[in-house]
Design an enzyme around this catalytic site. Structure first.
Site, mmCIF file in Angstrom:
data_model
loop_
_atom_site.group_PDB
_atom_site.id
_atom_site.type_symbol
_atom_site.label_atom_id
_atom_site.label_comp_id
_atom_site.label_asym_id
_atom_site.label_seq_id
_atom_site.Cartn_x
_atom_site.Cartn_y
_atom_site.Cartn_z
ATOM 1 N N ASP A 10 0.833 -1.201 0.000
ATOM 2 C CA ASP A 10 0.000 0.000 0.000
ATOM 3 C C ASP A 10 0.870 1.253 0.000
ATOM 4 O O ASP A 10 1.971 1.247 0.550
ATOM 5 C CB ASP A 10 -0.909 -0.045 1.245
ATOM 6 C CG ASP A 10 -2.063 0.932 1.147
ATOM 7 O OD1 ASP A 10 -2.283 1.510 0.065
ATOM 8 O OD2 ASP A 10 -2.759 1.116 2.162
ATOM 9 N N GLY A 11 0.346 2.304 -0.607
ATOM 10 C CA GLY A 11 1.007 3.607 -0.526
ATOM 11 C C GLY A 11 1.623 4.107 -1.824
ATOM 12 O O GLY A 11 2.298 5.142 -1.820
ATOM 13 N N ASN A 12 1.371 3.434 -2.916
ATOM 14 C CA ASN A 12 1.929 3.895 -4.203
ATOM 15 C C ASN A 12 1.393 5.282 -4.564
ATOM 16 O O ASN A 12 2.137 6.138 -5.047
ATOM 17 C CB ASN A 12 1.546 2.936 -5.343
ATOM 18 C CG ASN A 12 2.158 1.563 -5.186
ATOM 19 O OD1 ASN A 12 3.025 1.359 -4.360
ATOM 20 N ND2 ASN A 12 1.693 0.611 -5.982
ATOM 21 N N ASN A 58 -10.600 -2.802 -6.152
ATOM 22 C CA ASN A 58 -9.815 -1.922 -7.027
ATOM 23 C C ASN A 58 -10.460 -1.712 -8.401
ATOM 24 O O ASN A 58 -10.107 -0.755 -9.107
ATOM 25 C CB ASN A 58 -8.388 -2.444 -7.215
ATOM 26 C CG ASN A 58 -7.500 -2.281 -6.001
ATOM 27 O OD1 ASN A 58 -6.524 -3.002 -5.819
ATOM 28 N ND2 ASN A 58 -7.820 -1.320 -5.121
HETATM 29 C C1 FPP Z 1 -1.828 0.265 -3.304
HETATM 30 O O1 FPP Z 1 -1.416 1.596 -3.397
HETATM 31 C C2 FPP Z 1 -1.324 -0.518 -4.418
HETATM 32 C C3 FPP Z 1 -2.115 -1.072 -5.374
HETATM 33 C C4 FPP Z 1 -3.573 -0.931 -5.405
HETATM 34 C C5 FPP Z 1 -1.528 -1.838 -6.486
HETATM 35 C C6 FPP Z 1 -0.280 -2.607 -6.200
HETATM 36 C C7 FPP Z 1 0.486 -2.666 -7.461
HETATM 37 C C8 FPP Z 1 1.833 -2.622 -7.589
HETATM 38 C C9 FPP Z 1 2.742 -2.662 -6.429
HETATM 39 C C10 FPP Z 1 2.511 -2.519 -8.920
HETATM 40 C C11 FPP Z 1 2.189 -3.534 -9.938
HETATM 41 C C12 FPP Z 1 2.208 -4.918 -9.447
HETATM 42 C C13 FPP Z 1 2.968 -5.909 -9.941
HETATM 43 C C14 FPP Z 1 2.816 -7.283 -9.400
HETATM 44 C C15 FPP Z 1 3.931 -5.702 -11.000
HETATM 45 P P1 FPP Z 1 -2.524 2.718 -3.492
HETATM 46 O O2 FPP Z 1 -2.692 3.086 -4.916
HETATM 47 O O3 FPP Z 1 -3.765 2.288 -2.802
HETATM 48 O O4 FPP Z 1 -1.811 3.861 -2.687
HETATM 49 P P2 FPP Z 1 -2.488 5.002 -1.817
HETATM 50 O O5 FPP Z 1 -3.250 4.319 -0.709
HETATM 51 O O6 FPP Z 1 -1.325 5.785 -1.319
HETATM 52 O O7 FPP Z 1 -3.365 5.788 -2.745
#
Ligand code: FPP
Length: 231
Positions: A10-12, A58
């Site tokens: 989490d946290g991208n 998602n």
């Molecule tokens: C949560 O961060 C992350 C996701 C919903 C997707 C995870 C995907 C990846 C790590 C990259 C692609 C995966 C692979 C296997 C290559 P968020 O978007 O909810 O972050 P936020 O809470 O800060 O908005």
């Protein structure tokens, strides 16, 4: 060493926002962190690594973000295919895979076929995954077998249930990690985490690396797991 490690990545989005970047840039950086953690897990002889890459919830995100994530997943499969073969990692998926775009399913099948005989580690990608949907699916399968007379309802055990989940044949989760400071389970592996040790870290997923992973594993090794019994 834990046999099965599961991670809620989490946290991208917040990582990107802090840098005035697009959310997809955060996911791109997140995909790099995935590469690092897969390699580290393999090096440390972890048998199963389950990563929450896309949840059933998602699908509610804006279409460009969903498409971006699907593209990143395809790129990841293309770039990691040979590494998985070389390192004897078997790719597996859990979730409602039939909801994914056909091109993604084709790429997944190709890499799963190419790595099917690998035995050193399972990389389990949770895609369009939700634990409640998984549980509903399990109940449907067992109920249908009971109706056909193949299962006696009185004989249903925890092993019967586990044997009808996406994770059948895999050990329960020993260690669950969630990044970005959120303290939630978010519909991830509800059955399989019954006795997991849980670690929450403030680090945003794109910043999560080998050093912190190793620190958490060391901390895990100092925890006393009693499974409800006395020491
Ligand atoms: C949560 O961060 C992350 C996701 C919903 C997707 C995870 C995907 C990846 C790590 C990259 C692609 C995966 C692979 C296997 C290559 P968020 O978007 O909810 O972050 P936020 O809470 O800060 O908005």
């Amino acid at each position: 060493m834990p046999k099965h490690v599961a991670i809620i990545m989490d946290g991208n989005g917040r990582w990107a926002k802090k840098r005035l970047l697009n959310r997809i840039n955060g996911h791109e950086k997140g995909a790099e962190a995935v590469r690092t953690i897969v390699q580290t897990a393999r090096k440390l002889n972890i048998a199963v690594l389950t990563l929450y890459a896309f949840s059933t919830e998602n699908w509610q995100r804006p279409q460009p973000e969903i498409s971006g994530l699907m593209l990143l997943l395809r790129r990841f499969l293309a770039s990691e295919r040979q590494t998985m073969i070389d390192n004897e990692i078997r790719l597996n998926t859990i979730g409602q895979i039939d909801r994914l775009p056909q091109a993604v399913r084709d790429n997944l099948s190709a890499v799963m076929d190419a790595t099917a005989t690998n035995r050193k580690m399972v990389l389990n990608l949770a895609l369009s995954y939700g634990a409640r949907a998984e549980i509903v699916e399990m109940v449907k399968q067992i109920a249908s077998k009971a109706r056909q007379g193949a299962v006696d309802p009185e004989e249903i055990t925890p092993e019967t249930v586990a044997g009808h989940l996406y994770t059948r044949g895999m050990p329960d989760v020993d260690l669950l990690i969630r990044t970005s400071g959120e303290m939630r389970i978010s519909n991830f592996l509800l059955w399989q985490i019954a006795y997991s040790e849980i670690f929450f870290t403030q680090t945003l997923w794109p910043d999560f690396g080998e050093d912190e992973f190793v620190t958490i594993l060391k901390d895990y090794q100092h925890r006393e797991r009693r499974f409800g019994a006395v020491p």
